[in-house]
Each structure stands twice: as structure tokens, then as C-alpha cells.
Design an enzyme around this catalytic site. Structure first.
Site, PDB file in Angstrom:
ATOM      1  CD  GLU A 177      -2.843  -1.345   2.334  1.00 22.33           C
ATOM      2  OE1 GLU A 177      -2.853  -0.449   3.186  1.00 22.33           O
ATOM      3  OE2 GLU A 177      -3.527  -2.375   2.435  1.00 22.33           O
ATOM      4  CD  GLU A 293      -4.767  -7.913   1.647  1.00 23.74           C
ATOM      5  OE1 GLU A 293      -5.654  -7.212   2.162  1.00 23.74           O
ATOM      6  OE2 GLU A 293      -3.555  -7.658   1.766  1.00 23.74           O
TER       7      GLU A 293
END
Ligand code: 9MR
Length: 384
Positions: A177, A293
Site C-alpha cells: 500500500e 485479499e
């Protein structure tokens, strides 16, 4: 499938055309109704009882899921279901700094080692998450890490942790991220302590250190909010591509993009072509792709469980049809296997108070329509 979708979008446009008389209040329920009708027509039947890991493997893909140490260690049923369905396990939290680093000089591998042993004993591969992230940092971090020592602290962490699991990891999320265009930088990088202390080069340094510590693991850059056709996500896709291009041009050893795939039912416009193009662009850099995910937030769906499960399964189907069409995609992992244990329950709960149903297995570890949608997607996927 694309035809059926454009049929629905077409109706949306028709409804939109009469906007002067048809208010938002009517438009949304109509769109919802048409979506329900469309998904009701879909076929989610699956041939045979084989688990997802076998269906994926038959196509040269890896299927797996994330679990916390606490869930797996305390629940034998979950552990058994995990080993049955998953070819790969990723710890939800046990390999983040917060869990691994009790102090500036110390490492605690207890939970991670338990999970590594569990995976190996039950014939599962292991995935590491995550070496460098701006979240889940320990309390001591702020007072102890600064411009002067940040590089050494980071390199020591990566050498020690990736070194500890070297040879056991299918892949590592080396950096997680790092993109956040909303922070206003022209390169789209997120303002994190690592960026502040080391500059954009921290990402290159992290990949170099990981490659040195574990030459066998696939080294992944992992990020989220890349899936939908919104200006925000388009901006993120552009910035991620720019980052990956830069890394490749500098011969930084990044080998794959991890697309988290936290999906939203009925919240955002999904355009298969947009996502498909992004996957091609990533693949053209010579990178593999993993969906790391996957789950589906069902906050905006009706409470009725039969209807809700169908719509969630439809989201899985639409997404995986696009994703598995790209040969560079080598694996799909859910963020959790059963609705009993999901971060969405805490962070994106439903207004009606009903339990969320974002994952392939229900609260009692029984297969849902979402499981069937994933199974079908693997069965229909081209072989790698
Ligand atoms: O599910 C994870 C939750 O238990 C943790 O509290 C949180 C912070 O460490 O991280 C969650 O997992 C995140 C993952 O590490 C990175 N992508 C988003 C996931 C959901 O927030």
C-alpha cells in the site's frame, strides 16, 4: 456474461434518461431489482466436490486464504477446512511488525513459526505479509526510528525476517500500500514514515534486501483499491503502473503485483474492460499477478440471505472471469475463508445488524454460493 452486464447497464441508462421525472429514490431500487433478476438467472452449479485448491491446481493456479494464528490454533474445524480447501496460507497479522517486533532489537517468531509449521504439515504453501507497510507498526517505532537509522532498521528487519523464512515462502509482500495519490505527490506515493525518512528509494531498497535474504520467494508489491471504474481507482491504477515501471527500469527485483481485491457489492461501477486492460499493462512489464485479499463487502445488499449470497457470488463471478482471463495471474487468495472470521464484520458492518457474508464458507464452515462461483471460475479458467 459481458452481454448480460451491458443489458443491466443499458437499463441503467434508460432509467437515467428519464432522470427529470424519475428521482434517485426510484432509480436505485429499479437498478437493484434488475441486478437481482440478472444474477438470479445465473448458473452457479459446480461439478464434483473437489476443493478449491484442487480446482485451481488443475489449471496451474494457487488458491488459498488468510488466517490469524489465534483462529487456526483454537479452532480445529477451521484448521481442517483450511487444509482441505487451501493450497496456500497467509498470516493475517503474525508477520507484521506489530506482532514480530516486541522491541527495537528483538524478534518474536512464535506465531509465524506455528503457522509455517501448520502449513507445511498440512501440505500448504506459505505467503508472507508484509515486510514494509505504514500500518501495524509497533508502539516503539515512533520514538526509535528516524532519518539517521531508518535504512539500517529497515534492512535489518527484512534480512532477519525474510532470512528466517527463506526457502519456505512462496511469496512475500515486500511493500504494501505505498500508493496514495490523495496525498498530492506527483508520483502518487503515500506519505509514510519510510518515505519521509528514506525518500522514494525505500521501495527499491526493500526489494533488494528481500531478494538478498530469500532468493526463492516471489517478491510482490501489494496494493488495494485497483478494481473499480471510479476516478479515484483509475488514479491509483495509473500511479501503481508508474511505480512498477520505475522499479523495473531500475532493475529492482519486483516480480509480481498483488491486487488485494477487496470488492464491494452494489457500491461502485465495475467495468471488465478497464480491469482487463490494467492486468494486461501489468503483465506487459513482465510481472506476475496475484489476487491476494479477495472478499466482497455486502453492506449495500438486501438482508435476505438467499438473495444476498447470490449477489455476492455474482460479484465473485464477474471479477474472477476477468482476472483469470489474464495468463499472468498465478493465484487467488481470500482474506479469510469463513464468514466467522472476517475483518469486514468490524470495519464494514451492515446497518441492519445482520452478520456479513463476504467469504466462500459460512459461519459453520459450509460452502456457499460464493464458494461455487470461485470453483466455477477455476473450472472455466484457461490453463497456465
Ligand atoms: O485483517 C487485518 C486486521 O486484523 C488488522 O487489524 C489490520 C491492521 O494490521 O490489517 C487487516 O488486514 C489488512 C491487510 O494487512 C492489508 N490490506 C487490508 C487488510 C484489511 O484491512
Amino acid at each position: 456474461m459481458y452481454k448480460r452486464r451491458s443489458f443491466v447497464f443499458g437499463l441503467g441508462v434508460l432509467v437515467g434518461a428519464g432522470a427529470s421525472i424519475i428521482t434517485e429514490k426510484i432509480k436505485q431500487p429499479m437498478a437493484d431489482m434488475w441486478q437481482k433478476i440478472e444474477v438470479a438467472r445465473r448458473d452457479f452449479t459446480v461439478v464434483g466436490e473437489q476443493p478449491l485448491r484442487e480446482r485451481a491446481q488443475a489449471k496451474g493456479l494457487i488458491y488459498g486464504a488468510a488466517s490469524s494464528y489465534q483462529e487456526l490454533a483454537k479452532n480445529v474445524d477451521l484448521a481442517n477446512r483450511f487444509a482441505a480447501e487451501c493450497g496456500i496460507l497467509v498470516p493475517v497479522n503474525s508477520m507484521k511488525w506489530q506482532e514480530l517486533r516486541p522491541g527495537p532489537k528483538t524478534f518474536d517468531f512464535n506465531q509465524g513459526d506455528w503457522l509455517a509449521k501448520f502449513a507445511s504439515e498440512r501440505g500448504m504453501q506459505l505467503r508472507g505479509h508484509t515486510l514494509i507497510w505504514h500500518k501495524a507498526l509497533p508502539d516503539w517505532f515512533e520514538a526509535n526510528v528516524n532519518k539517521q537509522n531508518a535504512e539500517q532498521v529497515m534492512l535489518e528487519h527484512i534480512a532477519t525476517v525474510a532470512g528466517h523464512y527463506a526457502g519456505k515462502m512462496q511469496s512475500w509482500d515486500v511493500v504494501n500500500e505505498a500508493i496514495f495519490p490523495a496525498n498530492g505527490r506527483s508520483d502518487g506515493l503515500r506519505r509514510t514514515p519510510w518515505l519521509e525518512f528514506l525518500g522514494p528509494e525505500y521501495i527499491d531498497l526493500a526489494f533488494q534486501a528481500a531478494a538478498q535474504a530469500d532468493p526463492q520467494a516471489l517478491l510482490v508489491y501489494n496494493d488495494h483499491r485497483l478494481d473499480y471504474d471510479t476516478p479515484e481507482m483509475e488514479g491509483r491504477r495509473v500511479a501503481v503502473l508508474k511505480l512498477l515501471e520505475g522499479l523495473k527500469s531500475r532493475k529492482t527485483p519486483v516480480q509480481a503485483l498483488g491486487i488485494q481485491g477487496h470488492l464491494f457489492a452494489n457500491e461502485m461501477p465495475f467495468k471488465p474492460k478497464k480491469l482487463r486492460q490494467f492486468l494486461s499493462d501489468v503483465a506487459s512489464l513482465g510481472l506476475k499477478i496475484m489476487i491476494t485479499e479477495l472478499d466482497v463487502t455486502d453492506r449495500m445488499l438486501p438482508g435476505d440471505i438467499a438473495v444476498r449470497d447470490r449477489l455476492v457470488a455474482g460479484v465473485y463471478q464477474d471479477y474472477l472471469d476477468v482476472v483469470l482471463d489474464e495468463p499472468a495471474v498465478i493465484g487467488v487468495l481470500n482474506w479469510g475463508l469463513s464468514d466467522r472470521y472476517t475483518w469486514i464484520a468490524g470495519v464494514r458492518p451492515r446497518d441492519d445488524g445482520m452478520a456479513v457474508r463476504p467469504l466462500p464458507l459460512d459461519q459453520d464452515f459450509q460452502r456457499k454460493l460464493a464458494w461455487q462461483a470461485i470453483a466455477r471460475a477455476f473450472d472455466n479458467a484457461p490453463s497456465r
